[in-house]
Design a protein around this motif. Structure first.
Motif, PDB file in Angstrom:
ATOM      1  N   UNK A   1       1.744  -9.427  -7.856  1.00 43.54           N
ATOM      2  CA  UNK A   1       0.649  -8.634  -8.399  1.00 43.54           C
ATOM      3  C   UNK A   1       1.259  -7.336  -8.925  1.00 43.54           C
ATOM      4  N   UNK A   2       1.003  -7.019 -10.189  1.00 44.81           N
ATOM      5  CA  UNK A   2       1.523  -5.784 -10.777  1.00 44.81           C
ATOM      6  C   UNK A   2       0.352  -4.870 -11.082  1.00 44.81           C
ATOM      7  N   UNK A   3       0.447  -3.661 -10.568  1.00 47.75           N
ATOM      8  CA  UNK A   3      -0.621  -2.672 -10.717  1.00 47.75           C
ATOM      9  C   UNK A   3      -0.025  -1.401 -11.315  1.00 47.75           C
ATOM     10  N   UNK A   4      -0.744  -0.787 -12.237  1.00 46.57           N
ATOM     11  CA  UNK A   4      -0.308   0.485 -12.821  1.00 46.57           C
ATOM     12  C   UNK A   4      -1.152   1.598 -12.188  1.00 46.57           C
ATOM     13  N   UNK A   5      -0.500   2.471 -11.441  1.00 43.18           N
ATOM     14  CA  UNK A   5      -1.176   3.564 -10.747  1.00 43.18           C
ATOM     15  C   UNK A   5      -1.029   4.829 -11.576  1.00 43.18           C
ATOM     16  N   UNK A   6      -2.165   5.380 -12.019  1.00 43.82           N
ATOM     17  CA  UNK A   6      -2.133   6.581 -12.862  1.00 43.82           C
ATOM     18  C   UNK A   6      -2.684   7.817 -12.151  1.00 43.82           C
ATOM     19  N   UNK A   7      -3.272   7.627 -10.986  1.00 38.75           N
ATOM     20  CA  UNK A   7      -3.879   8.713 -10.227  1.00 38.75           C
ATOM     21  C   UNK A   7      -2.792   9.609  -9.624  1.00 38.75           C
ATOM     22  N   UNK A   8      -2.737  10.879 -10.054  1.00 37.89           N
ATOM     23  CA  UNK A   8      -1.673  11.794  -9.634  1.00 37.89           C
ATOM     24  C   UNK A   8      -1.573  11.957  -8.120  1.00 37.89           C
ATOM     25  N   UNK A   9      -2.673  12.152  -7.383  1.00 40.10           N
ATOM     26  CA  UNK A   9      -2.545  12.257  -5.923  1.00 40.10           C
ATOM     27  C   UNK A   9      -1.947  10.988  -5.297  1.00 40.10           C
ATOM     28  N   UNK A  10      -2.278   9.826  -5.825  1.00 41.60           N
ATOM     29  CA  UNK A  10      -1.705   8.578  -5.308  1.00 41.60           C
ATOM     30  C   UNK A  10      -0.209   8.511  -5.586  1.00 41.60           C
ATOM     31  N   UNK A  11       0.185   8.927  -6.779  1.00 41.74           N
ATOM     32  CA  UNK A  11       1.606   8.937  -7.142  1.00 41.74           C
ATOM     33  C   UNK A  11       2.366   9.887  -6.224  1.00 41.74           C
ATOM     34  N   UNK A  12       1.821  11.071  -6.008  1.00 47.63           N
ATOM     35  CA  UNK A  12       2.476  12.048  -5.145  1.00 47.63           C
ATOM     36  C   UNK A  12       2.519  11.569  -3.691  1.00 47.63           C
ATOM     37  N   UNK A  13       1.559  10.727  -3.308  1.00 43.11           N
ATOM     38  CA  UNK A  13       1.551  10.155  -1.970  1.00 43.11           C
ATOM     39  C   UNK A  13       2.782   9.309  -1.681  1.00 43.11           C
TER      40      UNK A  13
END
Length: 76
Positions: free
Chosen positions: A32-44
């Motif tokens: 499963x490939x997901x593109x995460x664009x949410x900045x708080x999630x990325x920083x997590x």
């Protein structure tokens, strides 16, 4: 297998997603490939330089666009 591309959706992030999909296809993986664009999630994930590549919740690359051949060993 769960793969995440971390980044805003910029051309570099899109290129990493394209290369990752190519590596997954070449290896014949069920992923499963997901593109995460949410900045708080990325920083997590502790990623400060995008794009980032996460495989099964482990950060394996940040700040560069890997080629599909470079990604393959990270997925094995």
């Amino acid at each position: 297998m769960n793969i995440k591309i971390l980044g805003s959706g910029c051309p570099r992030c899109q290129a990493l997603e394209r290369e990752t999909r190519e590596a997954v296809d070449r290896l014949g993986l069920d992923a499963q490939i997901e593109h995460v664009t949410d900045l708080p999630s990325i920083m997590g994930y502790g990623v400060m330089s995008t794009p980032g590549l996460v495989v099964d919740e482990k950060v394996v690359s940040t700040g560069k666009v890997l080629k599909s051949r470079e990604i393959e060993p990270l997925l094995s």
